[in-house]
Design an enzyme around this catalytic site. Sequence first.
Site, mmCIF file in Angstrom:
data_model
loop_
_atom_site.group_PDB
_atom_site.id
_atom_site.type_symbol
_atom_site.label_atom_id
_atom_site.label_comp_id
_atom_site.label_asym_id
_atom_site.label_seq_id
_atom_site.Cartn_x
_atom_site.Cartn_y
_atom_site.Cartn_z
ATOM 1 N N SER A 1 0.637 -22.259 2.517
ATOM 2 C CA SER A 1 0.494 -21.602 1.209
ATOM 3 C C SER A 1 0.675 -22.568 0.050
ATOM 4 O O SER A 1 1.496 -23.493 0.109
ATOM 5 C CB SER A 1 1.554 -20.503 1.104
ATOM 6 O OG SER A 1 1.717 -20.100 -0.219
ATOM 7 N N GLU B 1 2.283 -21.826 -2.401
ATOM 8 C CA GLU B 1 3.678 -21.670 -2.841
ATOM 9 C C GLU B 1 4.508 -22.889 -2.458
ATOM 10 O O GLU B 1 5.577 -23.125 -3.038
ATOM 11 C CB GLU B 1 4.298 -20.422 -2.204
ATOM 12 C CG GLU B 1 4.029 -19.146 -2.952
ATOM 13 C CD GLU B 1 4.759 -19.047 -4.286
ATOM 14 O OE1 GLU B 1 5.985 -19.222 -4.321
ATOM 15 O OE2 GLU B 1 4.095 -18.818 -5.299
ATOM 16 N N TYR C 1 10.698 -18.049 0.584
ATOM 17 C CA TYR C 1 9.375 -17.970 1.221
ATOM 18 C C TYR C 1 8.695 -19.341 1.196
ATOM 19 O O TYR C 1 8.180 -19.807 2.216
ATOM 20 C CB TYR C 1 8.508 -16.941 0.486
ATOM 21 C CG TYR C 1 7.049 -16.981 0.879
ATOM 22 C CD1 TYR C 1 6.598 -16.324 2.023
ATOM 23 C CD2 TYR C 1 6.115 -17.669 0.099
ATOM 24 C CE1 TYR C 1 5.259 -16.359 2.381
ATOM 25 C CE2 TYR C 1 4.775 -17.709 0.455
ATOM 26 C CZ TYR C 1 4.341 -17.058 1.592
ATOM 27 O OH TYR C 1 3.017 -17.097 1.956
HETATM 28 P P1 NAP Z 1 0.018 -9.555 4.631
HETATM 29 O O1 NAP Z 1 -1.068 -8.651 4.175
HETATM 30 O O2 NAP Z 1 1.397 -9.371 4.114
HETATM 31 O O3 NAP Z 1 0.073 -9.453 6.242
HETATM 32 C C1 NAP Z 1 1.145 -9.967 6.986
HETATM 33 C C2 NAP Z 1 0.949 -9.620 8.451
HETATM 34 O O4 NAP Z 1 2.048 -10.173 9.211
HETATM 35 C C3 NAP Z 1 0.925 -8.121 8.749
HETATM 36 O O5 NAP Z 1 -0.072 -7.879 9.714
HETATM 37 C C4 NAP Z 1 2.309 -7.876 9.351
HETATM 38 O O6 NAP Z 1 2.338 -6.787 10.246
HETATM 39 C C5 NAP Z 1 2.489 -9.180 10.136
HETATM 40 N N1 NAP Z 1 3.893 -9.447 10.508
HETATM 41 C C6 NAP Z 1 4.932 -9.602 9.663
HETATM 42 N N2 NAP Z 1 6.053 -9.843 10.391
HETATM 43 C C7 NAP Z 1 5.703 -9.838 11.700
HETATM 44 C C8 NAP Z 1 6.415 -10.014 12.924
HETATM 45 N N3 NAP Z 1 7.731 -10.239 12.946
HETATM 46 N N4 NAP Z 1 5.730 -9.978 14.093
HETATM 47 C C9 NAP Z 1 4.406 -9.718 14.076
HETATM 48 N N5 NAP Z 1 3.685 -9.528 12.955
HETATM 49 C C10 NAP Z 1 4.323 -9.586 11.786
HETATM 50 O O7 NAP Z 1 -0.357 -11.074 4.371
HETATM 51 P P2 NAP Z 1 -1.805 -11.742 4.017
HETATM 52 O O8 NAP Z 1 -1.984 -11.720 2.536
HETATM 53 O O9 NAP Z 1 -2.824 -11.196 4.929
HETATM 54 O O10 NAP Z 1 -1.516 -13.272 4.389
HETATM 55 C C11 NAP Z 1 -1.725 -13.757 5.706
HETATM 56 C C12 NAP Z 1 -0.922 -15.039 5.885
HETATM 57 O O11 NAP Z 1 -1.348 -16.011 4.930
HETATM 58 C C13 NAP Z 1 0.582 -14.902 5.666
HETATM 59 O O12 NAP Z 1 1.219 -15.794 6.536
HETATM 60 C C14 NAP Z 1 0.793 -15.361 4.225
HETATM 61 O O13 NAP Z 1 2.112 -15.822 4.036
HETATM 62 C C15 NAP Z 1 -0.250 -16.459 4.145
HETATM 63 N N6 NAP Z 1 -0.805 -16.732 2.805
HETATM 64 C C16 NAP Z 1 -1.347 -15.719 2.088
HETATM 65 C C17 NAP Z 1 -1.924 -15.996 0.863
HETATM 66 C C18 NAP Z 1 -2.553 -14.908 0.020
HETATM 67 O O14 NAP Z 1 -2.779 -15.159 -1.163
HETATM 68 N N7 NAP Z 1 -2.868 -13.756 0.590
HETATM 69 C C19 NAP Z 1 -1.955 -17.327 0.388
HETATM 70 C C20 NAP Z 1 -1.418 -18.320 1.173
HETATM 71 C C21 NAP Z 1 -0.864 -18.031 2.405
HETATM 72 P P3 NAP Z 1 2.720 -5.278 9.765
HETATM 73 O O15 NAP Z 1 1.416 -4.619 9.425
HETATM 74 O O16 NAP Z 1 3.357 -4.734 10.988
HETATM 75 O O17 NAP Z 1 3.649 -5.398 8.588
HETATM 76 O O1 G4F Z 2 0.926 -11.617 -6.702
HETATM 77 P P1 G4F Z 2 2.197 -12.327 -6.531
HETATM 78 O O2 G4F Z 2 3.356 -11.546 -6.003
HETATM 79 O O3 G4F Z 2 1.869 -13.585 -5.611
HETATM 80 P P2 G4F Z 2 2.625 -14.980 -5.332
HETATM 81 O O4 G4F Z 2 4.078 -14.889 -5.596
HETATM 82 O O5 G4F Z 2 1.865 -16.042 -6.050
HETATM 83 O O6 G4F Z 2 2.448 -15.132 -3.752
HETATM 84 C C1 G4F Z 2 1.213 -14.843 -3.120
HETATM 85 O O7 G4F Z 2 0.426 -16.007 -3.089
HETATM 86 C C2 G4F Z 2 0.975 -17.076 -2.299
HETATM 87 C C3 G4F Z 2 0.009 -18.265 -2.414
HETATM 88 O O8 G4F Z 2 0.391 -19.076 -3.493
HETATM 89 C C4 G4F Z 2 1.131 -16.611 -0.886
HETATM 90 F F1 G4F Z 2 1.603 -17.613 -0.111
HETATM 91 C C5 G4F Z 2 2.078 -15.424 -0.845
HETATM 92 O O9 G4F Z 2 2.185 -14.947 0.496
HETATM 93 C C6 G4F Z 2 1.520 -14.322 -1.714
HETATM 94 O O10 G4F Z 2 0.324 -13.849 -1.126
HETATM 95 O O11 G4F Z 2 2.675 -12.976 -7.924
HETATM 96 C C7 G4F Z 2 1.836 -13.810 -8.676
HETATM 97 C C8 G4F Z 2 2.473 -14.095 -10.034
HETATM 98 C C9 G4F Z 2 3.931 -14.563 -9.964
HETATM 99 O O12 G4F Z 2 4.098 -15.664 -10.818
HETATM 100 C C10 G4F Z 2 4.748 -13.389 -10.469
HETATM 101 O O13 G4F Z 2 5.954 -13.741 -11.125
HETATM 102 O O14 G4F Z 2 2.501 -12.885 -10.782
HETATM 103 C C11 G4F Z 2 3.744 -12.781 -11.431
HETATM 104 N N1 G4F Z 2 4.021 -11.368 -11.713
HETATM 105 C C12 G4F Z 2 4.208 -10.833 -12.948
HETATM 106 N N2 G4F Z 2 4.486 -9.523 -12.845
HETATM 107 C C13 G4F Z 2 4.173 -10.392 -10.808
HETATM 108 C C14 G4F Z 2 4.460 -9.225 -11.519
HETATM 109 N N3 G4F Z 2 4.075 -10.400 -9.455
HETATM 110 C C15 G4F Z 2 4.258 -9.233 -8.796
HETATM 111 N N4 G4F Z 2 4.141 -9.217 -7.452
HETATM 112 N N5 G4F Z 2 4.564 -8.068 -9.466
HETATM 113 C C16 G4F Z 2 4.676 -8.004 -10.824
HETATM 114 O O15 G4F Z 2 4.953 -6.965 -11.391
#
Ligand code: NAP
Ligand code: G4F
Length: 325
Positions: free
Chosen positions: A124, A126, A148
Amino acid sequence: MAKRALITGITGQDGAYLAEFLLGRGYEVHGMVRRASTESFERIAGFRDRLTLHQADLLDQLSIITLLKEVEPDEIYNLAAQSFVPTSWLQPLLTSEFTALGVTRMLEAVRLVNPAIRFYQASSSEMFGAVDQEPQNETTPFYPRSPYGVAKVYGHWITVNYRESYGIFACSGILFNHESPLRGKEFVTRKVSDAAARIKLGVQNKLRLGNLDAARDWGFAGDYVKAMWLMLQQDRPSDYVIATGRKHTVRELVEAAFGYVGLDWQKYVEIDPALIRPAEVNKLRGDAARARRELGWEPVVSFDELVRMMVEADLARVKREVEQA
Ligand code: NAP
Ligand code: G4F
Protein backbone atom coordinates in the site's frame (compact mmCIF):
# COMPACT_ATOMS: atom_id res chain seq x y z
CA MET A 1 -5.59 -26.60 -18.89
CA ALA A 2 -7.07 -23.58 -17.11
CA LYS A 3 -4.78 -21.81 -14.67
CA ARG A 4 -5.90 -21.96 -11.05
CA ALA A 5 -5.88 -18.85 -8.85
CA LEU A 6 -6.48 -18.56 -5.13
CA ILE A 7 -7.63 -15.17 -3.83
CA THR A 8 -7.57 -14.30 -0.14
CA GLY A 9 -9.93 -11.41 0.65
CA ILE A 10 -12.23 -12.43 -2.23
CA THR A 11 -15.25 -10.91 -0.44
CA GLY A 12 -13.60 -7.45 -0.39
CA GLN A 13 -13.63 -4.73 -3.05
CA ASP A 14 -10.47 -5.85 -4.86
CA GLY A 15 -11.22 -9.54 -4.42
CA ALA A 16 -14.51 -9.14 -6.26
CA TYR A 17 -13.00 -7.19 -9.18
CA LEU A 18 -10.02 -9.55 -9.42
CA ALA A 19 -12.18 -12.69 -9.31
CA GLU A 20 -14.34 -11.38 -12.15
CA PHE A 21 -11.25 -10.36 -14.13
CA LEU A 22 -9.61 -13.80 -13.73
CA LEU A 23 -12.84 -15.64 -14.63
CA GLY A 24 -12.89 -13.53 -17.78
CA ARG A 25 -9.38 -14.78 -18.55
CA GLY A 26 -10.47 -18.40 -18.26
CA TYR A 27 -9.03 -19.05 -14.79
CA GLU A 28 -10.43 -21.51 -12.29
CA VAL A 29 -10.93 -19.17 -9.34
CA HIS A 30 -10.84 -20.23 -5.69
CA GLY A 31 -11.43 -17.90 -2.77
CA MET A 32 -10.42 -18.08 0.86
CA VAL A 33 -13.16 -16.87 3.20
CA ARG A 34 -13.25 -16.72 6.97
CA ARG A 35 -16.16 -18.13 8.90
CA ALA A 36 -18.81 -15.62 9.97
CA SER A 37 -22.25 -16.07 11.51
CA THR A 38 -23.66 -14.15 8.52
CA GLU A 39 -22.03 -14.55 5.10
CA SER A 40 -20.76 -11.35 3.43
CA PHE A 41 -20.79 -12.42 -0.22
CA GLU A 42 -22.71 -9.43 -1.71
CA ARG A 43 -19.80 -8.24 -3.86
CA ILE A 44 -19.35 -11.65 -5.50
CA ALA A 45 -23.04 -12.57 -5.67
CA GLY A 46 -23.25 -12.03 -9.46
CA PHE A 47 -20.74 -14.81 -10.24
CA ARG A 48 -20.67 -16.79 -6.96
CA ASP A 49 -21.66 -20.02 -8.79
CA ARG A 50 -18.46 -19.82 -10.87
CA LEU A 51 -16.19 -19.64 -7.80
CA THR A 52 -15.06 -22.25 -5.33
CA LEU A 53 -14.92 -20.87 -1.80
CA HIS A 54 -12.96 -22.43 1.05
CA GLN A 55 -12.92 -21.62 4.74
CA ALA A 56 -9.55 -20.63 6.19
CA ASP A 57 -8.18 -17.70 8.18
CA LEU A 58 -5.06 -15.55 8.06
CA LEU A 59 -4.67 -16.22 11.80
CA ASP A 60 -4.63 -19.99 11.38
CA GLN A 61 -1.43 -21.36 9.81
CA LEU A 62 -2.65 -24.94 9.47
CA SER A 63 -5.85 -23.87 7.71
CA ILE A 64 -3.76 -22.05 5.09
CA ILE A 65 -1.41 -24.98 4.53
CA THR A 66 -4.36 -27.36 4.18
CA LEU A 67 -6.02 -24.94 1.75
CA LEU A 68 -2.96 -24.74 -0.52
CA LYS A 69 -2.64 -28.53 -0.56
CA GLU A 70 -6.29 -28.87 -1.50
CA VAL A 71 -6.47 -26.15 -4.17
CA GLU A 72 -2.98 -26.55 -5.71
CA PRO A 73 -3.04 -23.01 -7.12
CA ASP A 74 -0.71 -21.68 -9.82
CA GLU A 75 -1.12 -18.14 -8.48
CA ILE A 76 -2.07 -16.67 -5.11
CA TYR A 77 -3.32 -13.13 -4.66
CA ASN A 78 -3.04 -12.20 -0.99
CA LEU A 79 -5.59 -9.40 -0.64
CA ALA A 80 -6.99 -10.26 2.81
CA ALA A 81 -6.15 -7.75 5.53
CA GLN A 82 -7.59 -5.44 8.16
CA SER A 83 -7.59 -2.62 5.64
CA PHE A 84 -9.21 0.37 7.38
CA VAL A 85 -6.57 2.78 8.73
CA PRO A 86 -8.53 4.23 11.73
CA THR A 87 -9.33 0.71 13.02
CA SER A 88 -5.60 0.04 13.16
CA TRP A 89 -5.24 2.48 16.10
CA LEU A 90 -8.16 0.79 17.89
CA GLN A 91 -6.92 -2.74 17.18
CA PRO A 92 -3.17 -2.49 16.53
CA LEU A 93 -2.37 -6.07 17.55
CA LEU A 94 -5.13 -7.64 15.48
CA THR A 95 -4.12 -5.45 12.53
CA SER A 96 -0.53 -6.72 12.87
CA GLU A 97 -1.71 -10.32 13.08
CA PHE A 98 -3.79 -10.05 9.88
CA THR A 99 -1.96 -7.49 7.84
CA ALA A 100 1.67 -8.23 8.82
CA LEU A 101 2.04 -11.77 10.20
CA GLY A 102 -0.75 -13.05 7.93
CA VAL A 103 1.61 -12.46 5.00
CA THR A 104 4.31 -14.62 6.57
CA ARG A 105 1.75 -17.36 7.19
CA MET A 106 0.79 -17.27 3.50
CA LEU A 107 4.43 -17.30 2.39
CA GLU A 108 5.34 -20.11 4.78
CA ALA A 109 2.52 -22.16 3.31
CA VAL A 110 3.80 -21.47 -0.22
CA ARG A 111 7.34 -22.43 0.82
CA LEU A 112 6.19 -25.69 2.43
CA VAL A 113 3.49 -26.79 -0.03
CA ASN A 114 4.87 -25.64 -3.39
CA PRO A 115 7.52 -22.91 -3.80
CA ALA A 116 6.67 -22.69 -7.52
CA ILE A 117 3.34 -20.96 -6.75
CA ARG A 118 3.38 -17.32 -7.91
CA PHE A 119 2.49 -14.93 -5.07
CA TYR A 120 1.06 -11.40 -5.13
CA GLN A 121 1.12 -9.28 -1.96
CA ALA A 122 -1.27 -6.32 -1.62
CA SER A 123 1.08 -3.59 -0.43
CA SER A 124 0.00 0.00 0.00
CA SER A 125 0.94 3.62 -0.58
CA GLU A 126 0.22 4.07 3.15
CA MET A 127 3.77 2.72 3.58
CA PHE A 128 5.11 6.07 2.28
CA GLY A 129 3.22 7.97 4.98
CA ALA A 130 4.98 11.20 5.95
CA VAL A 131 7.17 11.18 2.88
CA ASP A 132 8.80 14.37 1.50
CA GLN A 133 9.47 13.11 -2.01
CA GLU A 134 6.71 13.56 -4.60
CA PRO A 135 5.70 11.61 -6.59
CA GLN A 136 6.53 8.35 -4.81
CA ASN A 137 8.04 5.42 -6.71
CA GLU A 138 9.56 2.00 -5.94
CA THR A 139 12.73 3.54 -4.46
CA THR A 140 11.05 6.13 -2.20
CA PRO A 141 11.79 5.39 1.49
CA PHE A 142 8.87 4.34 3.71
CA TYR A 143 7.68 6.39 6.71
CA PRO A 144 4.37 4.77 7.77
CA ARG A 145 2.04 6.83 9.98
CA SER A 146 -0.41 4.25 11.36
CA PRO A 147 -0.27 0.72 12.77
CA TYR A 148 -1.81 -0.31 9.42
CA GLY A 149 1.02 1.36 7.48
CA VAL A 150 3.63 -0.24 9.73
CA ALA A 151 2.02 -3.68 9.24
CA LYS A 152 2.03 -3.19 5.45
CA VAL A 153 5.75 -2.31 5.52
CA TYR A 154 6.36 -5.64 7.27
CA GLY A 155 4.22 -7.46 4.68
CA HIS A 156 6.14 -5.77 1.88
CA TRP A 157 9.58 -6.65 3.19
CA ILE A 158 8.72 -10.24 4.14
CA THR A 159 7.52 -10.71 0.55
CA VAL A 160 10.81 -9.31 -0.79
CA ASN A 161 12.68 -11.47 1.72
CA TYR A 162 10.98 -14.74 0.69
CA ARG A 163 11.74 -13.91 -2.93
CA GLU A 164 15.41 -13.33 -2.10
CA SER A 165 15.76 -16.15 0.47
CA TYR A 166 13.87 -18.94 -1.29
CA GLY A 167 13.58 -17.83 -4.90
CA ILE A 168 9.77 -17.66 -4.65
CA PHE A 169 8.07 -15.73 -7.48
CA ALA A 170 6.70 -13.13 -5.06
CA CYS A 171 5.64 -9.63 -6.10
CA SER A 172 4.58 -6.69 -3.98
CA GLY A 173 2.15 -4.30 -5.64
CA ILE A 174 2.39 -0.87 -3.99
CA LEU A 175 -1.10 0.32 -4.86
CA PHE A 176 -2.32 3.83 -4.27
CA ASN A 177 -5.94 4.37 -3.19
CA HIS A 178 -8.39 2.73 -5.57
CA GLU A 179 -12.12 2.98 -5.30
CA SER A 180 -15.37 1.85 -6.93
CA PRO A 181 -19.07 1.41 -6.23
CA LEU A 182 -17.99 -1.72 -4.30
CA ARG A 183 -15.81 0.27 -1.88
CA GLY A 184 -16.64 -0.11 1.82
CA LYS A 185 -18.81 2.78 3.07
CA GLU A 186 -16.32 3.76 5.81
CA PHE A 187 -13.69 4.88 3.27
CA VAL A 188 -13.91 8.55 2.36
CA THR A 189 -14.80 8.28 -1.35
CA ARG A 190 -17.75 5.95 -0.76
CA LYS A 191 -18.83 7.84 2.36
CA VAL A 192 -19.01 10.97 0.22
CA SER A 193 -20.72 9.39 -2.83
CA ASP A 194 -23.28 7.68 -0.59
CA ALA A 195 -23.96 10.94 1.32
CA ALA A 196 -24.29 12.97 -1.89
CA ALA A 197 -26.91 10.48 -3.13
CA ARG A 198 -28.78 10.28 0.18
CA ILE A 199 -28.86 14.05 0.67
CA LYS A 200 -30.01 14.55 -2.93
CA LEU A 201 -32.84 12.05 -2.36
CA GLY A 202 -33.83 13.62 0.95
CA VAL A 203 -32.89 10.75 3.29
CA GLN A 204 -29.85 12.38 4.95
CA ASN A 205 -29.18 15.95 6.14
CA LYS A 206 -25.50 16.25 6.98
CA LEU A 207 -22.16 14.67 6.17
CA ARG A 208 -19.53 14.59 8.95
CA LEU A 209 -15.95 14.41 7.77
CA GLY A 210 -12.43 14.72 9.18
CA ASN A 211 -9.46 16.32 7.42
CA LEU A 212 -10.57 17.97 4.16
CA ASP A 213 -7.01 18.98 3.26
CA ALA A 214 -5.66 15.43 2.94
CA ALA A 215 -4.81 14.58 -0.66
CA ARG A 216 -4.81 11.16 -2.30
CA ASP A 217 -4.03 9.67 -5.70
CA TRP A 218 -7.40 8.00 -6.36
CA GLY A 219 -7.86 5.46 -9.16
CA PHE A 220 -10.47 2.86 -10.15
CA ALA A 221 -10.23 -0.62 -8.56
CA GLY A 222 -11.21 -2.30 -11.85
CA ASP A 223 -8.08 -0.87 -13.49
CA TYR A 224 -5.81 -1.80 -10.58
CA VAL A 225 -6.63 -5.52 -10.37
CA LYS A 226 -5.34 -5.92 -13.92
CA ALA A 227 -1.94 -4.69 -12.70
CA MET A 228 -1.92 -7.41 -10.00
CA TRP A 229 -2.40 -10.07 -12.64
CA LEU A 230 0.18 -8.54 -15.00
CA MET A 231 2.83 -8.67 -12.24
CA LEU A 232 2.44 -12.45 -11.97
CA GLN A 233 2.73 -12.94 -15.77
CA GLN A 234 6.25 -11.50 -16.05
CA ASP A 235 9.48 -13.46 -16.53
CA ARG A 236 10.88 -12.13 -13.25
CA PRO A 237 9.17 -11.15 -9.99
CA SER A 238 9.45 -7.56 -8.83
CA ASP A 239 7.65 -4.74 -7.00
CA TYR A 240 5.58 -2.06 -8.72
CA VAL A 241 3.91 1.22 -7.81
CA ILE A 242 0.37 1.41 -9.26
CA ALA A 243 -1.13 4.91 -9.34
CA THR A 244 -2.68 7.54 -11.60
CA GLY A 245 -0.01 10.20 -10.94
CA ARG A 246 -2.68 12.79 -10.00
CA LYS A 247 -3.80 13.85 -6.56
CA HIS A 248 -6.93 15.55 -5.24
CA THR A 249 -7.89 16.75 -1.78
CA VAL A 250 -10.88 15.42 0.15
CA ARG A 251 -12.39 18.91 -0.32
CA GLU A 252 -12.10 18.51 -4.13
CA LEU A 253 -13.67 15.07 -3.87
CA VAL A 254 -16.67 16.44 -1.94
CA GLU A 255 -17.01 19.35 -4.36
CA ALA A 256 -17.02 16.98 -7.36
CA ALA A 257 -19.55 14.51 -5.85
CA PHE A 258 -22.00 17.15 -4.59
CA GLY A 259 -21.52 19.17 -7.78
CA TYR A 260 -22.56 16.10 -9.77
CA VAL A 261 -25.95 16.04 -8.03
CA GLY A 262 -26.29 19.83 -8.19
CA LEU A 263 -25.77 20.57 -4.48
CA ASP A 264 -23.56 23.14 -2.71
CA TRP A 265 -21.44 20.89 -0.43
CA GLN A 266 -20.69 23.71 2.03
CA LYS A 267 -24.34 23.63 3.20
CA TYR A 268 -24.10 19.98 4.24
CA VAL A 269 -20.55 19.15 5.36
CA GLU A 270 -19.54 19.45 9.02
CA ILE A 271 -16.10 18.78 10.44
CA ASP A 272 -16.11 16.17 13.19
CA PRO A 273 -12.92 16.35 15.29
CA ALA A 274 -13.40 12.66 16.21
CA LEU A 275 -12.62 11.79 12.58
CA ILE A 276 -9.22 13.51 12.62
CA ARG A 277 -6.54 10.82 12.82
CA PRO A 278 -3.85 10.67 15.56
CA ALA A 279 -1.25 10.89 12.77
CA GLU A 280 -2.24 11.83 9.24
CA VAL A 281 -0.80 11.03 5.83
CA ASN A 282 -1.21 14.47 4.29
CA LYS A 283 -0.56 13.74 0.64
CA LEU A 284 0.16 10.81 -1.62
CA ARG A 285 0.84 10.81 -5.35
CA GLY A 286 2.38 7.87 -7.15
CA ASP A 287 4.70 7.51 -10.11
CA ALA A 288 3.74 4.34 -12.00
CA ALA A 289 6.35 4.80 -14.77
CA ARG A 290 7.89 1.41 -14.08
CA ALA A 291 4.54 -0.39 -14.35
CA ARG A 292 3.84 1.48 -17.58
CA ARG A 293 7.22 0.53 -19.01
CA GLU A 294 7.52 -3.10 -17.87
CA LEU A 295 3.88 -4.23 -17.52
CA GLY A 296 2.33 -2.03 -20.19
CA TRP A 297 -0.18 -0.96 -17.52
CA GLU A 298 -2.10 2.34 -17.64
CA PRO A 299 -5.09 3.55 -15.64
CA VAL A 300 -8.19 4.06 -17.79
CA VAL A 301 -10.77 5.73 -15.51
CA SER A 302 -10.11 9.37 -14.52
CA PHE A 303 -10.92 10.97 -11.15
CA ASP A 304 -14.02 12.73 -12.55
CA GLU A 305 -15.27 9.51 -14.18
CA LEU A 306 -14.67 7.62 -10.93
CA VAL A 307 -16.65 10.12 -8.86
CA ARG A 308 -19.46 10.08 -11.41
CA MET A 309 -19.54 6.26 -11.49
CA MET A 310 -19.71 6.06 -7.68
CA VAL A 311 -22.37 8.75 -7.25
CA GLU A 312 -24.52 7.26 -10.03
CA ALA A 313 -24.33 3.80 -8.46
CA ASP A 314 -25.29 5.17 -5.03
CA LEU A 315 -28.13 7.25 -6.49
CA ALA A 316 -29.58 4.15 -8.15
CA ARG A 317 -29.17 2.03 -5.01
CA VAL A 318 -30.62 4.60 -2.58
CA LYS A 319 -33.54 5.21 -4.97
CA ARG A 320 -34.30 1.45 -4.93
CA GLU A 321 -34.10 1.38 -1.12
CA VAL A 322 -36.45 4.38 -0.81
CA GLU A 323 -38.96 2.83 -3.25
CA GLN A 324 -38.92 -0.50 -1.38
CA ALA A 325 -39.31 1.10 2.08
P1 NAP B 1 -11.44 -4.77 1.85
O1 NAP B 1 -12.58 -4.44 0.96
O2 NAP B 1 -11.41 -4.26 3.24
O3 NAP B 1 -11.34 -6.38 1.91
C1 NAP B 1 -10.55 -7.05 2.85
C2 NAP B 1 -10.76 -8.55 2.71
O4 NAP B 1 -9.92 -9.23 3.68
C3 NAP B 1 -12.19 -9.01 2.98
O5 NAP B 1 -12.51 -10.01 2.04
C4 NAP B 1 -12.09 -9.62 4.38
O6 NAP B 1 -13.04 -10.63 4.61
C5 NAP B 1 -10.70 -10.25 4.30
N1 NAP B 1 -10.12 -10.57 5.62
C6 NAP B 1 -9.86 -9.70 6.61
N2 NAP B 1 -9.33 -10.38 7.66
C7 NAP B 1 -9.25 -11.69 7.30
C8 NAP B 1 -8.80 -12.88 7.96
N3 NAP B 1 -8.32 -12.85 9.20
N4 NAP B 1 -8.84 -14.05 7.28
C9 NAP B 1 -9.35 -14.08 6.03
N5 NAP B 1 -9.80 -13.00 5.37
C10 NAP B 1 -9.76 -11.82 6.00
O7 NAP B 1 -10.06 -4.35 1.19
P2 NAP B 1 -9.73 -3.94 -0.36
O8 NAP B 1 -9.96 -2.47 -0.52
O9 NAP B 1 -10.36 -4.92 -1.26
O10 NAP B 1 -8.14 -4.13 -0.38
C11 NAP B 1 -7.56 -5.39 -0.69
C12 NAP B 1 -6.14 -5.41 -0.15
O11 NAP B 1 -5.38 -4.36 -0.75
C13 NAP B 1 -6.00 -5.19 1.35
O12 NAP B 1 -4.91 -5.94 1.79
C14 NAP B 1 -5.68 -3.70 1.48
O13 NAP B 1 -4.99 -3.44 2.69
C15 NAP B 1 -4.82 -3.51 0.25
N6 NAP B 1 -4.81 -2.15 -0.34
C16 NAP B 1 -5.99 -1.57 -0.67
C17 NAP B 1 -5.97 -0.32 -1.28
C18 NAP B 1 -7.25 0.38 -1.67
O14 NAP B 1 -7.18 1.58 -1.93
N7 NAP B 1 -8.37 -0.32 -1.76
C19 NAP B 1 -4.73 0.30 -1.56
C20 NAP B 1 -3.57 -0.36 -1.23
C21 NAP B 1 -3.61 -1.61 -0.65
P3 NAP B 1 -14.49 -10.32 5.28
O15 NAP B 1 -15.43 -10.08 4.14
O16 NAP B 1 -14.76 -11.59 6.01
O17 NAP B 1 -14.33 -9.13 6.18
O1 G4F C 1 -10.55 6.73 2.44
P1 G4F C 1 -9.59 6.66 3.55
O2 G4F C 1 -10.06 6.06 4.83
O3 G4F C 1 -8.32 5.88 2.97
P2 G4F C 1 -6.78 5.78 3.44
O4 G4F C 1 -6.62 6.05 4.89
O5 G4F C 1 -5.98 6.60 2.49
O6 G4F C 1 -6.49 4.22 3.22
C1 G4F C 1 -6.94 3.54 2.06
O7 G4F C 1 -5.95 3.63 1.06
C2 G4F C 1 -4.71 2.98 1.39
C3 G4F C 1 -3.76 3.21 0.21
O8 G4F C 1 -3.02 4.38 0.43
C4 G4F C 1 -4.98 1.52 1.62
F1 G4F C 1 -3.82 0.87 1.88
C5 G4F C 1 -5.94 1.36 2.78
O9 G4F C 1 -6.24 -0.02 2.96
C6 G4F C 1 -7.23 2.09 2.45
O10 G4F C 1 -7.85 1.44 1.37
O11 G4F C 1 -9.02 8.12 3.90
C7 G4F C 1 -8.46 8.95 2.93
C8 G4F C 1 -8.21 10.34 3.51
C9 G4F C 1 -7.46 10.35 4.85
O12 G4F C 1 -6.45 11.32 4.80
C10 G4F C 1 -8.50 10.73 5.88
O13 G4F C 1 -8.00 11.43 7.00
O14 G4F C 1 -9.47 10.95 3.78
C11 G4F C 1 -9.40 11.60 5.02
N1 G4F C 1 -10.76 11.72 5.57
C12 G4F C 1 -11.38 12.89 5.87
N2 G4F C 1 -12.59 12.64 6.40
C13 G4F C 1 -11.57 10.71 5.90
C14 G4F C 1 -12.74 11.29 6.42
N3 G4F C 1 -11.43 9.37 5.79
C15 G4F C 1 -12.46 8.59 6.19
N4 G4F C 1 -12.34 7.25 6.07
N5 G4F C 1 -13.61 9.12 6.73
C16 G4F C 1 -13.80 10.47 6.86
O15 G4F C 1 -14.83 10.91 7.34
